[in-house]
Design a protein around this motif. Structure first.
Motif, short mmCIF file in Angstrom:
data_model
loop_
_atom_site.label_atom_id
_atom_site.label_comp_id
_atom_site.label_asym_id
_atom_site.label_seq_id
_atom_site.Cartn_x
_atom_site.Cartn_y
_atom_site.Cartn_z
N LYS A 12 -13.44 -4.43 -0.77
CA LYS A 12 -13.07 -3.24 0.01
C LYS A 12 -14.16 -2.94 1.05
O LYS A 12 -13.86 -2.62 2.19
CB LYS A 12 -12.94 -2.02 -0.91
N GLU A 41 -10.74 8.09 -13.21
CA GLU A 41 -9.53 8.03 -12.37
C GLU A 41 -8.32 8.37 -13.23
O GLU A 41 -7.60 7.50 -13.68
CB GLU A 41 -9.43 6.66 -11.72
N ASP A 69 -8.18 4.68 -2.74
CA ASP A 69 -7.51 4.30 -3.98
C ASP A 69 -6.30 3.47 -3.58
O ASP A 69 -5.53 3.88 -2.70
CB ASP A 69 -7.10 5.51 -4.82
N SER A 70 -6.19 2.32 -4.19
CA SER A 70 -5.18 1.38 -3.71
C SER A 70 -4.67 0.56 -4.86
O SER A 70 -5.22 0.59 -5.96
CB SER A 70 -5.78 0.49 -2.62
N GLY A 71 -3.61 -0.19 -4.60
CA GLY A 71 -3.08 -1.06 -5.65
C GLY A 71 -1.79 -1.70 -5.23
O GLY A 71 -1.32 -1.53 -4.09
N SER A 85 -3.97 -0.96 -11.10
CA SER A 85 -4.11 -2.34 -10.60
C SER A 85 -5.45 -2.98 -10.93
O SER A 85 -5.51 -4.15 -11.28
CB SER A 85 -3.91 -2.37 -9.08
N ALA A 86 -6.54 -2.21 -10.82
CA ALA A 86 -7.88 -2.78 -11.05
C ALA A 86 -8.09 -3.15 -12.51
O ALA A 86 -8.88 -4.03 -12.84
CB ALA A 86 -8.95 -1.80 -10.59
N PHE A 116 1.41 -3.54 -1.21
CA PHE A 116 0.09 -2.95 -1.43
C PHE A 116 0.12 -1.56 -0.80
O PHE A 116 0.63 -1.39 0.32
CB PHE A 116 -1.01 -3.74 -0.73
N PHE A 150 -9.48 -10.72 -1.93
CA PHE A 150 -9.91 -10.34 -3.28
C PHE A 150 -8.68 -9.87 -4.04
O PHE A 150 -7.57 -9.81 -3.49
CB PHE A 150 -10.99 -9.24 -3.23
N GLY A 151 -8.88 -9.52 -5.30
CA GLY A 151 -7.80 -8.93 -6.11
C GLY A 151 -6.56 -9.82 -6.15
O GLY A 151 -6.63 -11.01 -6.44
N TYR A 152 -5.42 -9.22 -5.84
CA TYR A 152 -4.13 -9.92 -5.93
C TYR A 152 -3.79 -10.69 -4.64
O TYR A 152 -2.67 -11.20 -4.52
CB TYR A 152 -3.01 -8.91 -6.22
N ASP A 153 -4.71 -10.78 -3.68
CA ASP A 153 -4.38 -11.43 -2.40
C ASP A 153 -3.80 -12.84 -2.56
O ASP A 153 -2.85 -13.18 -1.85
CB ASP A 153 -5.62 -11.49 -1.49
N LYS A 173 -5.77 -10.21 8.11
CA LYS A 173 -5.35 -9.32 7.02
C LYS A 173 -5.42 -7.86 7.47
O LYS A 173 -4.48 -7.09 7.28
CB LYS A 173 -6.23 -9.55 5.77
N HIS A 178 -2.33 -2.63 4.24
CA HIS A 178 -2.36 -1.24 3.82
C HIS A 178 -3.69 -0.60 4.18
O HIS A 178 -3.77 0.45 4.77
CB HIS A 178 -2.09 -1.19 2.31
N ARG A 179 -4.80 -1.30 3.84
CA ARG A 179 -6.13 -0.72 4.08
C ARG A 179 -6.47 -0.71 5.56
O ARG A 179 -7.06 0.25 6.07
CB ARG A 179 -7.19 -1.51 3.28
P1 IMP Z 1 -9.08 0.99 -7.18
O1 IMP Z 1 -10.49 0.56 -6.96
O2 IMP Z 1 -8.84 1.82 -8.40
O3 IMP Z 1 -8.50 1.58 -5.93
O4 IMP Z 1 -8.26 -0.36 -7.50
C1 IMP Z 1 -7.79 -1.17 -6.50
C2 IMP Z 1 -7.24 -2.46 -7.12
O5 IMP Z 1 -5.98 -2.77 -6.50
C3 IMP Z 1 -8.15 -3.65 -6.78
O6 IMP Z 1 -9.11 -3.86 -7.79
C4 IMP Z 1 -7.15 -4.79 -6.68
O7 IMP Z 1 -6.83 -5.26 -7.97
C5 IMP Z 1 -5.92 -4.11 -6.10
N1 IMP Z 1 -5.96 -4.15 -4.62
C6 IMP Z 1 -6.10 -3.09 -3.79
N2 IMP Z 1 -6.13 -3.50 -2.51
C7 IMP Z 1 -6.03 -4.84 -2.55
C8 IMP Z 1 -6.05 -5.82 -1.51
O8 IMP Z 1 -6.21 -5.57 -0.31
N3 IMP Z 1 -5.91 -7.10 -1.93
C9 IMP Z 1 -5.77 -7.44 -3.23
N4 IMP Z 1 -5.78 -6.56 -4.24
C10 IMP Z 1 -5.91 -5.26 -3.88
#
Ligand code: IMP
Length: 197
Positions: A12, A41, A69-71, A85-86, A116, A150-153, A173, A178-179
Motif C-alpha cells: 500500500k 478493526e 481500508d480495502s479488500g 481480506s488481510a 477490489f 501484493f495481496g490477491y493481485d 495498476k 480502487h486505490r
Molecule cells: P486492510 O489492511 O485491512 O485494509 O486489508 C487489505 C487487504 O486486502 C490486503 O492485505 C490484501 O489482502 C487485500 N487488498 C487490498 N488492496 C489490494 C490490492 O490492491 N491488491 C491485492 N490485494 C489487495
C-alpha cells in the motif's frame, strides 16, 4: 506539503507514494506508529474500519493523516473475503495462505466476478474530514499469474488489460485500481483546500 499515513502494508505504501508524487505531496508514515498498539478493526464495512483507523492514528499526527481500508469482494462467495481480506486464512495470515484459501473456495465456481474496494478516511489532527471510496471490477483466475503487486493481485484478472494486476506495472495498476482512484480523489481534494497547501 506532508501528508501522514498509517499502514503496516509496504505494498500500500508504495502505491500511496506514487500517487502523492504525481500531485506534489510528500507521504510520511506516522512516526509513533510502531509504539502504538494496533487499532482494532471491528467495523462491518470498509468505511467503518477506515474511519476507526483514521481517528485512532490521526490524533498522533501533527497535521492531516489518512488511512486505507480495502479488500476483495467475490460475488460467488457472497462478498467474501471483504473486510477480513488481510486475515482471510486466519490472524496473521500471509498473502500466499489467503490466496490458497481463495482458490480452494473458488474451485468449480462459474461466476468469477470480483472487485477490489478501497475506502480512504482523512483526518486533521484526529478530526474526520472526509472519506473517499473507489472500486475496480475484475475476475478471479484459476491459477496465480505474475510476480508484481501484493495481496490477491496474482489472482485478479483485469479484462481491459488482458492481464492480472500482478502482471502490470505499478503505474498501470494505479491508473485503474480502487486505490489509485481513491488516492486521486484524496489528493485532488487536498490540492483544493487552500489552508492545506
Ligand atoms: P486492510 O489492511 O485491512 O485494509 O486489508 C487489505 C487487504 O486486502 C490486503 O492485505 C490484501 O489482502 C487485500 N487488498 C487490498 N488492496 C489490494 C490490492 O490492491 N491488491 C491485492 N490485494 C489487495
Amino acid at each position: 506539503m506532508t501528508v501522514y499515513c498509517a499502514t503496516g502494508n509496504p505494498g500500500k505504501l508504495r502505491e500511496f507514494r506514487l500517487a502523492a508524487q504525481q500531485f506534489g505531496f510528500e507521504i510520511q508514515e506516522l512516526p509513533d506508529i510502531a509504539q502504538l498498539p494496533p487499532c482494532d478493526e471491528t467495523g462491518r464495512t470498509f468505511e467503518d474500519n477506515a474511519v476507526l483507523k483514521a481517528r485512532y492514528y490521526g490524533v498522533h499526527a501533527p497535521g492531516v493523516l489518512f488511512t486505507d481500508d480495502s479488500g476483495l469482494e467475490v460475488d460467488a462467495l457472497d462478498g467474501a473475503p471483504g473486510v477480513i481480506s488481510a486475515r482471510y486464512a486466519g490472524p496473521g495470515a500471509t498473502d500466499a495462505l489467503n490466496n490458497t484459501l481463495l482458490l480452494g473456495n473458488m474451485r468449480g465456481r462459474e461466476n468469477r466476478c470480483a472487485r477490489f474496494v478501497c475506502v480512504i478516511a482523512l483526518t486533521n489532527r484526529g478530526e474526520l474530514l472526509r472519506t473517499f471510496r473507489a472500486a475496480v471490477e475484475g475476475e478471479i483466475l484459476e491459477t496465480p499469474r505474475g510476480a508484481g503487486g501484493f495481496g490477491y493481485d496474482p489472482l485478479f484478472y483485469y479484462p481491459p488489460y488482458h492481464r492480472s494486476l500482478a502482471e502490470v506495472s505499478l503505474e498501470e495498476k494505479m491508473a485503474v485500481s480502487h486505490r489509485g482512484k481513491a488516492l486521486t480523489a484524496l489528493f485532488r481534494y487536498l490540492s483544493e483546500l487552500p489552508a492545506m497547501r
